[in-house]
Scaffold this motif. Structure first.
Motif, PDB file in Angstrom:
ATOM      1  N   ARG A  40       0.887  -1.164   0.227  1.00 54.76           N
ATOM      2  CA  ARG A  40      -0.057  -0.090  -0.024  1.00 54.76           C
ATOM      3  C   ARG A  40       0.645   1.312  -0.090  1.00 54.76           C
ATOM      4  N   ASP A  41       1.829   1.114   0.609  1.00 53.96           N
ATOM      5  CA  ASP A  41       2.746   2.389   0.600  1.00 53.96           C
ATOM      6  C   ASP A  41       3.923   2.231  -0.342  1.00 53.96           C
ATOM      7  N   ARG A  42       4.304   3.557  -0.670  1.00 48.94           N
ATOM      8  CA  ARG A  42       5.710   3.437  -1.621  1.00 48.94           C
ATOM      9  C   ARG A  42       6.829   2.889  -1.065  1.00 48.94           C
ATOM     10  N   GLN A  43       7.508   2.258  -1.966  1.00 52.69           N
ATOM     11  CA  GLN A  43       8.807   1.580  -1.640  1.00 52.69           C
ATOM     12  C   GLN A  43       9.942   2.149  -2.189  1.00 52.69           C
ATOM     13  N   TYR A  44      10.871   2.641  -1.675  1.00 53.42           N
ATOM     14  CA  TYR A  44      11.891   3.339  -2.328  1.00 53.42           C
ATOM     15  C   TYR A  44      13.202   2.367  -2.226  1.00 53.42           C
ATOM     16  N   GLY A  45      13.785   2.209  -3.446  1.00 53.94           N
ATOM     17  CA  GLY A  45      15.158   1.660  -3.325  1.00 53.94           C
ATOM     18  C   GLY A  45      16.175   2.278  -4.366  1.00 53.94           C
ATOM     19  N   ASP A  46      17.279   1.751  -4.340  1.00 49.04           N
ATOM     20  CA  ASP A  46      18.352   2.284  -5.063  1.00 49.04           C
ATOM     21  C   ASP A  46      18.765   1.379  -6.069  1.00 49.04           C
ATOM     22  N   ALA A  47      18.805   1.590  -7.144  1.00 45.20           N
ATOM     23  CA  ALA A  47      19.272   0.798  -8.524  1.00 45.20           C
ATOM     24  C   ALA A  47      20.568   1.100  -9.120  1.00 45.20           C
ATOM     25  N   THR A  48      21.333   0.278  -9.519  1.00 45.85           N
ATOM     26  CA  THR A  48      22.614   0.697 -10.064  1.00 45.85           C
ATOM     27  C   THR A  48      22.867  -0.146 -11.326  1.00 45.85           C
ATOM     28  N   TYR A  49      23.200   0.513 -12.477  1.00 49.64           N
ATOM     29  CA  TYR A  49      23.468  -0.443 -13.688  1.00 49.64           C
ATOM     30  C   TYR A  49      24.719   0.268 -14.286  1.00 49.64           C
ATOM     31  N   GLU A  50      25.660  -0.404 -14.398  1.00 55.01           N
ATOM     32  CA  GLU A  50      27.019  -0.084 -14.755  1.00 55.01           C
ATOM     33  C   GLU A  50      27.361   1.217 -14.318  1.00 55.01           C
ATOM     34  N   ASP A  51      27.583   2.195 -14.942  1.00 53.41           N
ATOM     35  CA  ASP A  51      28.083   3.738 -14.491  1.00 53.41           C
ATOM     36  C   ASP A  51      26.882   4.519 -14.038  1.00 53.41           C
ATOM     37  N   LYS A  52      25.586   4.058 -14.075  1.00 55.63           N
ATOM     38  CA  LYS A  52      24.417   4.956 -13.958  1.00 55.63           C
ATOM     39  C   LYS A  52      23.709   4.260 -12.518  1.00 55.63           C
ATOM     40  N   SER A  53      23.130   5.320 -11.711  1.00 51.21           N
ATOM     41  CA  SER A  53      22.265   4.800 -10.744  1.00 51.21           C
ATOM     42  C   SER A  53      21.242   5.670 -10.778  1.00 51.21           C
ATOM     43  N   PHE A  54      20.083   5.112 -10.048  1.00 45.89           N
ATOM     44  CA  PHE A  54      18.755   5.871 -10.277  1.00 45.89           C
ATOM     45  C   PHE A  54      17.976   5.510  -8.889  1.00 45.89           C
ATOM     46  N   ILE A  55      17.029   6.189  -8.559  1.00 53.39           N
ATOM     47  CA  ILE A  55      15.943   5.615  -7.427  1.00 53.39           C
ATOM     48  C   ILE A  55      14.859   5.045  -8.080  1.00 53.39           C
ATOM     49  N   VAL A  56      14.464   3.918  -7.539  1.00 52.96           N
ATOM     50  CA  VAL A  56      13.254   3.388  -7.997  1.00 52.96           C
ATOM     51  C   VAL A  56      12.120   3.505  -7.077  1.00 52.96           C
ATOM     52  N   VAL A  57      10.973   3.497  -7.401  1.00 50.91           N
ATOM     53  CA  VAL A  57       9.814   3.483  -6.292  1.00 50.91           C
ATOM     54  C   VAL A  57       8.712   2.774  -6.887  1.00 50.91           C
ATOM     55  N   LEU A 182      16.901   8.052   3.096  1.00 52.91           N
ATOM     56  CA  LEU A 182      16.156   7.243   2.310  1.00 52.91           C
ATOM     57  C   LEU A 182      15.936   6.009   3.318  1.00 52.91           C
ATOM     58  N   SER A 183      16.846   5.669   3.884  1.00 53.57           N
ATOM     59  CA  SER A 183      16.723   4.291   4.847  1.00 53.57           C
ATOM     60  C   SER A 183      15.740   4.593   6.068  1.00 53.57           C
ATOM     61  N   VAL A 184      15.896   6.047   6.458  1.00 52.79           N
ATOM     62  CA  VAL A 184      14.905   6.372   7.758  1.00 52.79           C
ATOM     63  C   VAL A 184      13.639   6.381   6.932  1.00 52.79           C
ATOM     64  N   VAL A 185      13.251   7.061   5.975  1.00 49.84           N
ATOM     65  CA  VAL A 185      12.124   7.046   5.439  1.00 49.84           C
ATOM     66  C   VAL A 185      11.593   5.546   5.148  1.00 49.84           C
ATOM     67  N   GLN A 186      12.356   4.502   4.796  1.00 49.97           N
ATOM     68  CA  GLN A 186      11.971   3.532   4.393  1.00 49.97           C
ATOM     69  C   GLN A 186      11.475   2.640   5.673  1.00 49.97           C
ATOM     70  N   THR A 187      12.150   2.963   6.836  1.00 49.21           N
ATOM     71  CA  THR A 187      11.863   2.131   8.153  1.00 49.21           C
ATOM     72  C   THR A 187      10.587   2.826   8.477  1.00 49.21           C
ATOM     73  N   TRP A 188      10.295   3.963   8.495  1.00 48.90           N
ATOM     74  CA  TRP A 188       9.031   4.665   8.863  1.00 48.90           C
ATOM     75  C   TRP A 188       7.951   4.165   8.230  1.00 48.90           C
ATOM     76  N   VAL A 189       8.021   4.025   6.846  1.00 50.37           N
ATOM     77  CA  VAL A 189       7.150   3.470   6.097  1.00 50.37           C
ATOM     78  C   VAL A 189       6.625   1.964   6.100  1.00 50.37           C
ATOM     79  N   ASN A 190       7.839   1.210   6.523  1.00 52.67           N
ATOM     80  CA  ASN A 190       7.424  -0.050   6.894  1.00 52.67           C
ATOM     81  C   ASN A 190       6.630  -0.133   8.321  1.00 52.67           C
ATOM     82  N   ARG A 191       7.035   0.727   9.166  1.00 56.80           N
ATOM     83  CA  ARG A 191       6.302   0.774  10.542  1.00 56.80           C
ATOM     84  C   ARG A 191       4.846   0.774  10.474  1.00 56.80           C
ATOM     85  N   ARG A 192       4.827   1.891   9.494  1.00 61.14           N
ATOM     86  CA  ARG A 192       3.197   2.296   9.235  1.00 61.14           C
ATOM     87  C   ARG A 192       2.533   1.171   8.621  1.00 61.14           C
TER      88      ARG A 192
END
Ligand code: GDP
Ligand code: MG
Length: 193
Positions: A40-57, A182-192
């Motif tokens: 139900r809540d958004r999940q944020y993660g880090d993704a990396t491919y070769e020399d690029k990285s992005f945030i995935v939701v 980001l990890s603090v936000v993730q923890t908060w989201v998970n708790r809720r």
């Protein structure tokens, strides 16, 4: 654009968004389940491919009804709205097994209005005819990328295409606090949830 591009995974429940999120982030972070709309809540993660990285939701999904009836705002959750507007790039995941249904067309029409890059992913191509993704051309959002996320098929190809279109990042210096935040936000989201 934020410091890193933000890529939102959008689509109906149960099409494989969380599975793709886990492939992108190489984690089991998102909740994968057969139950529709469980994340139900958004999940944020880090993704990396070769020399690029992005945030995935990852998002919970748009639309419960399979008949596509009603206006998109009737069934699009607040959090999907927020994720779409926060995103620089949209990955629109559809189910190649189920085929195109009304809700996909409604979501597609909405995504058209944003003026953001949209990549259509035809997931669950395992065990379907090779031509199955082609019907999603009708969304008018370009070539559908075939994928079997739960088997890891097509993930590398999508990562390559996505990151090729991202600007060079060698000058991007990630603020030291961002990962922690980001990890603090993730923890908060998970708790809720
Ligand atoms: P979400 O609701 O869009 O996040 O979908 P999930 O990632 O939770 O996946 C929903 C169901 O589809 C789960 O049972 C997954 O194992 C299954 N699934 C995901 N990707 C694939 C795929 O490529 N092929 C098949 N056959 N099943 C998949
Ligand atoms: Mg999910």
């Amino acid at each position: 654009m934020s410091i890193k591009p933000v890529v939102a995974l959008i689509g109906r429940p149960n099409v494989g968004k969380s599975t793709l999120f886990n492939q992108f982030t190489k984690s089991r972070q998102a909740l994968v389940a057969d139950l529709s709309g469980l994340t139900r809540d958004r999940q944020y993660g880090d993704a990396t491919y070769e020399d690029k990285s992005f945030i995935v939701v990852d998002t919970g999904g748009i639309g419960e009804a399979d008949d596509g009836s009603g206006n998109i705002d009737d069934y699009m959750s607040e959090q999907s709205h927020t994720a779409i507007h926060e995103a620089d790039i949209i990955v629109f995941v559809v189910d190649a097994r189920a085929g195109m249904i009304g809700a996909d067309a409604e979501i597609g029409k909405f995504l058209h209005t944003l003026g953001k890059p949209v990549y259509v992913v035809a997931n669950k191509v395992d065990g379907v005819h090779d031509a199955a993704p082609a019907e999603f051309y009708a969304l008018g959002l370009g070539e559908p990328y075939p994928m079997a996320a739960s088997h890891g098929r097509g993930v590398g190809n999508l990562l390559e295409v996505l990151t090729a279109d991202m600007p060079e990042q060698e000058n991007i210096v990630e603020p030291r606090g961002l990962k922690l935040a980001l990890s603090v936000v993730q923890t908060w989201v998970n708790r809720r949830s």
